[in-house]
Design a protein around this motif. Structure first.
Motif: not given
Length: 185
Positions: A114, A132, A24, A58, A119
């Motif tokens: 994100s 997430s 991430t 996310a 991602v």
């Protein structure tokens, strides 16, 4: 276990109830399909995380957040989908959109749009938000490398999305969308 940089392979695994590790903005995360209760429970067991805490979802773009955006004022929707200097997850009133096994004991959900290309690629290929949560067993530091993922989860996950980790110095801050209260710095 599969190690790949192909988001379509990752999306297929998510659709089949798989658990993935992926980089991430700041740390590695674990993810699954938030609508798949079996996958979420397995992920929670892998982390030794209680369900009541809830998890972050996310999104790769604004369309993945549309069920929540429809219930927000334009001002709050703009705040949820804005770009910030550091990753920000927002606590948003849920009104039953996210399943209880993702929300935990809350009537709200943590959502993050994100900015991490990996991602975003997963969410676009999956065409939805994904769970997430930091990739670490309870009590240990979040993984910062593929090697740490292998040490923590080698036999317990289905795939690793092998793309570069983001450059942020800390995981997403968590704030209340309604009043900007900081939940996690």
């Amino acid at each position: 276990m599969i190690i790949t940089s192909d988001p379509l392979i990752i999306a297929d695994l998510l659709k089949r109830g798989g658990i993935i590790a992926y980089p991430t903005e700041a740390v590695w995360g674990l993810g699954c399909d938030p609508q798949n209760q079996t996958a979420v429970i397995k992920l929670l067991e892998i982390k030794s995380r209680p369900m009541n805490k809830g998890m972050i979802l996310a999104a790769g773009d604004k369309t993945h957040l549309s069920p929540w955006l429809e219930q927000l004022s334009p001002e709050l929707g703009a705040k949820l989908t804005a770009t910030y200097d550091s990753p920000t997850s927002w606590i948003v009133p849920d009104q039953g959109i996210a399943p209880a096994w993702v929300r935990g004991d809350h009537q709200s959900i943590a959502l993050r749009l994100s900015t991490h290309a990996g991602v975003q690629a997963i969410c676009h290929a999956f065409d939805a938000c994904i769970v997430s949560t930091s990739a670490n067993p309870a009590g240990l530091d979040p993984a910062l490398s593929l090697e740490q993922i292998m040490t923590y989860f080698r036999d317990n996950i289905d795939a690793i999305f092998d793309v570069p980790l983001g450059q942020s110095k800390q995981p997403s801050q968590i704030k209340s969308l309604l009043d900007d209260q900081v939940i996690r710095q």
